[in-house]
Design an enzyme around this catalytic site. Structure first.
Site, PDB file in Angstrom:
ATOM      1  CG  ASP A 118      -2.175   0.887   0.914  1.00 61.56           C
ATOM      2  OD1 ASP A 118      -2.108   1.715  -0.015  1.00 61.56           O
ATOM      3  OD2 ASP A 118      -3.189   0.765   1.626  1.00 61.56           O
TER       4      ASP A 118
HETATM    5  C1  BGC Z   1      -5.032   3.187   0.163  1.00 61.52           C
HETATM    6  C2  BGC Z   1      -5.153   2.163  -0.941  1.00 61.52           C
HETATM    7  C3  BGC Z   1      -4.965   2.806  -2.279  1.00 61.52           C
HETATM    8  C4  BGC Z   1      -3.644   3.533  -2.304  1.00 61.52           C
HETATM    9  C5  BGC Z   1      -3.317   4.192  -3.632  1.00 61.52           C
HETATM   10  C6  BGC Z   1      -3.805   4.047   0.013  1.00 61.52           C
HETATM   11  O1  BGC Z   1      -3.836   5.091   0.905  1.00 61.52           O
HETATM   12  O2  BGC Z   1      -5.011   2.530   1.408  1.00 61.52           O
HETATM   13  O3  BGC Z   1      -6.392   1.512  -0.839  1.00 61.52           O
HETATM   14  O4  BGC Z   1      -5.054   1.833  -3.286  1.00 61.52           O
HETATM   15  O5  BGC Z   1      -3.648   4.515  -1.303  1.00 61.52           O
HETATM   16  O6  BGC Z   1      -4.064   5.332  -3.847  1.00 61.52           O
END
Ligand code: BGC
Length: 733
Positions: free
Chosen positions: A267
């Site tokens: 993530d």
């Molecule tokens: C979120 C993810 C997301 C990623 C990219 C993160 O803060 O937890 O779900 O895919 O950002 O935007």
């Protein structure tokens, strides 16, 4: 062994180029929604293109647009030394230009096929707009409604969660991964992200391994079985080890037990956060720990780029491990045909054609109405009449356009959003019968708002009161302590209810809410979540009876916030509450151990009667299958759909079992007076769980079984699971 093309590339790549393939960075060339994440490792378009040119980028994310996408790809293919295409990713969660209901809402349909269709439509639009790879579906099981990201998943139940996880993967990816409209899926967040303590975002997860296995991991397995080739790690720690550096999870379980061949992507800056967790001392340590645990791609921190080459050089990371990760990334690119056609899904003509597809509006409308849960309908106040009834549409959502889409909608075409007012007006025979008053703001009173709303209510035959959570109350980093309506809205509800005009409450929400006072006591309550582009029309279809609501709660609605986590399939206590005995029982001082509305609950405009379930045998052999048949009859005056639910309960086991567990469900449509025989099959695999020793399997013994309309309904019948002939009790799968 990967293809010879990949092996020959690997043989020619420098360590820096290999590490480059593991880097995922914000798409600053076509930045669309940089604000969804905290700033980190900021760069600009030129720098990103230069990195692509140098072979230091595997993937870019959260940009959009075919033309600029071609430019990025041209640099990768024509100007980088090895010409490896980049893969373009984005958070496309519940729609692209056309926005479908939030995933939690769509799960309320109990129709995985619907989710498959909306995911397919989403893929068609996203790939037309220059996106190959979505960071979806979120498959986190959310048992605590304080957590804000329950909105992105399918609710509190495992079987429902698995069905929706698989359906969404199938829908995004389509039948042929190489097709121009195939969108790679990424189940997330691996794992147990929904189990954060107290529902607080990013918090610690202290969880029994059995609960992890039986509740939080299965939707990932379902997504992989449906063909997902990547997975995103979660931010939380699990029993003290951050998921993003958790070797047991990312390698032993994922690769060792499940043979997952795909890519593990972090993530956003999750490797960097190992330092804040206190699990790594510095960036190099964090890189080593994350990578060796099994993370293949690092998102945005730049840690892999900065530290992996030296770690390999110093022998702390085996080059074989680096090669294996790079191979997986290249295989992902190969799987979608990028090596043969680097410009796939980067066609400006197709982008223009797909900018508005009327069929997707029709689908969005159907998805919207199929996601609405009618909790209550006293005195059949619904459906409303399209003529001859004065309607006051009251509340801050009546005309609202800013809270239509719900969380994580980066690319929605706002010009197409249908407000409640517009939807009701379009349905009414005589628009003069509709009065609209906001009454209050989303969180604050409006000068004279309540007086105007009360006057409108008095002059009307029925009030439709549109209340709920502002959309920013759910989604990432939106945990709440009190899952209630904002005070200004509650005050409006009390004042309007005091007029005694019949009250229909429309809730807009990204989680289950605790309903109180006039809202809880309204004649009718419908949960409308965030329904997306066609909100107004979808709601009008239900309000006026063009569609008999058929959705059911995928989350328990509590009596009070303080009950959280409240989920229907909780383990039995030693002192369950009994109707005749309240003292020294598992309950709260103020309220019983019960939801206001249980999981699975929902009404339509007709009624259904269930016959007694009839199992094909009372004694289920170890290798046999039991069929249970129930007659369901539409006893009302209109056609309708019913979600027939099968629950079981294991009476005695080596680990305390849930009071009930959903094992199967089916939505059926019946004409008035019509009956259907609904048959489900069940074998020991459906009864399996992880025992205290960590072994997975069913245990022989007595089970209760219900076929019914919600998690509290129905009369149980019993059956016995027999042990296998040779070893008797206790044999495991
Ligand atoms: C979120 C993810 C997301 C990623 C990219 C993160 O803060 O937890 O779900 O895919 O950002 O935007």
């Amino acid at each position: 062994m990967a293809s010879s093309r990949i092996e020959s590339l690997l043989a020619r790549m420098t360590v820096e180029e290999k590490v480059g393939q593991l880097g995922v960075f914000a798409d600053m060339v076509r930045p669309f929604a940089p604000e969804v994440n905290p700033e980190a490792n900021v760069s600009n378009a030129e720098q990103v293109l230069q990195q692509v040119r140098e072979g230091r980028v595997g993937s870019l994310f959260n940009g959009v647009g075919a033309e600029l996408g071609r430019q990025i790809q041209r640099v990768a293919v024509e100007e980088s030394r090895l010409g490896i295409p980049v893969i373009l990713a984005a958070d496309v969660i519940h729609g692209m230009r056309t926005v479908f209901p939030i995933p939690l809402g769509e799960a309320a349909s109990f129709e995985p096929e619907l989710a498959e269709r909306t995911a397919r439509a989403t893929a068609v639009e996203a790939t037309a707009a220059g996106i190959h790879w979505t960071y979806a579906p979120a498959v986190d099981i959310a048992r605590d409604q304080r957590w804000g990201r329950g909105a992105e998943g399918a609710g509190e139940d495992v079987v429902l969660g698995c069905a929706f996880a698989a359906a969404r993967v199938r829908g995004f990816q389509g039948g042929d991964l190489r097709a121009a409209d195939a969108l790679l899926a990424t189940p997330k967040h691996f794992a147990a992200y929904g189990a954060v303590a107290a529902g607080m975002e990013y918090n610690t997860v202290d969880i029994a391994p059995q609960t992890l296995r039986d509740v939080h991991l299965p939707p990932f397995q379902a997504a992989f079985a449906a063909g997902a080739l990547s997975v995103m790690t979660s931010f939380n720690d699990i029993n003290g080890v951050p998921a993003s550096a958790n070797r047991e999870l990312l390698t032993e379980i994922l690769r060792g037990e499940w043979n997952f061949p795909g890519v593990v992507i972090s993530d956003y800056t999750a490797d960097m956060e190992l330092i804040a967790h206190g699990y790594a001392s510095d960036a190099r340590d964090a890189t080593r720990k994350a990578f060796l645990a099994g993370m293949d791609m690092s998102m945005q921190s730049g840690f892999f780029a900065d530290h992996l080459p030296a770690l390999v050089e110093d022998g702390e990371v085996p080059v074989e491990a680096l090669d294996a990760a790079v191979r997986r990334v290249l295989e992902l690119k190969e799987a979608i045909g990028l090596f043969d056609d680097p410009y796939r899904s980067l066609d400006p003509a197709r982008e223009a054609d797909a900018s508005y597809l009327p069929a997707h509006d029709a689908l969005a409308r159907d998805a919207a109405r199929r996601s609405i849960v009618l909790l209550k309908n006293e005195g059949a106040v619904l459906p409303l009449r399209k003529a001859g009834q004065r309607i006051a549409l009251v509340g801050p959502f009546a005309r609202d356009r800013e809270n239509i889409e719900g969380c994580w909608t980066l690319f929605g075409d706002k010009s197409r959003y249908v407000t409640l007012e517009a939807g009701l007006r379009a349905a009414l025979a005589d628009e003069a019968l509709l009065a609209v008053e906001p009454g209050c703001g989303l969180e604050e009173p409006l000068d004279g708002g309540i007086d105007a709303a009360v006057a409108a209510a008095r002059a009307a035959d029925v009030v439709v009161l549109a209340l709920g959570e502002p959309q920013r109350y759910s989604g990432e980093a939106q945990s709440r302590t009190e899952i209630v309506l904002p005070a200004a809205q509650q005050a409006l509800a009390e004042a309007v209810a005091a007029t005694d005009t019949p009250l229909v409450v429309l809730l807009r929400n990204g989680r289950a809410l605790a309903l109180h006072g006039a809202v809880r006591d309204a004649q009718a309550i419908a949960v409308t979540w965030f329904l997306g582009t066609q909100t107004g029309h979808g709601v009008a279809d239900v309000l006026f009876g063009d569609y008999s609501p058929s959705a059911r709660l995928p989350v328990s609605f509590p009596l009070a916030s303080g009950q959280q986590p409240l989920f229907y399939n909780h383990p039995r206590t030693g002192r369950p509450e009994l109707p005749e005995m309240k003292e020294f029982k598992a309950r709260w001082r103020e309220i019983p151990d019960a939801p206001l509305y249980p999981f699975g609950h929902g009404l339509g405009y007709t009624t259904f009667e269930y016959g007694v379930p009839s199992p094909s045998t009372g004694r289920l052999g170890w290798d046999e299958t039991l069929t249970v048949t129930t007659t369901v009859t539409n006893t009302g005056a209109v056609a309708g759909e019913e979600v027939v639910q099968l629950y079981v309960h294991d009476r005695v086991a080596s680990r305390v079992r849930p009071v009930r567990e959903l094992k199967a469900f089916r939505k059926i449509a019946l004409q008035p007076g019509e009956s259907a025989q609904v048959a489900f099959t069940l074998d020991r695999h459906a009864l399996a769980f992880t025992n205290p020793r960590g072994e997975y399997g069913a245990e022989p013994g007595l089970f209760d079984l219900w076929v019914c309309a919600d998690a509290l309904a129905g009369e149980a019948v019993q059956f016995e699971l027999l042990g296998s002939g040779d070893s008797g009790l206790g044999i495991r799968d």
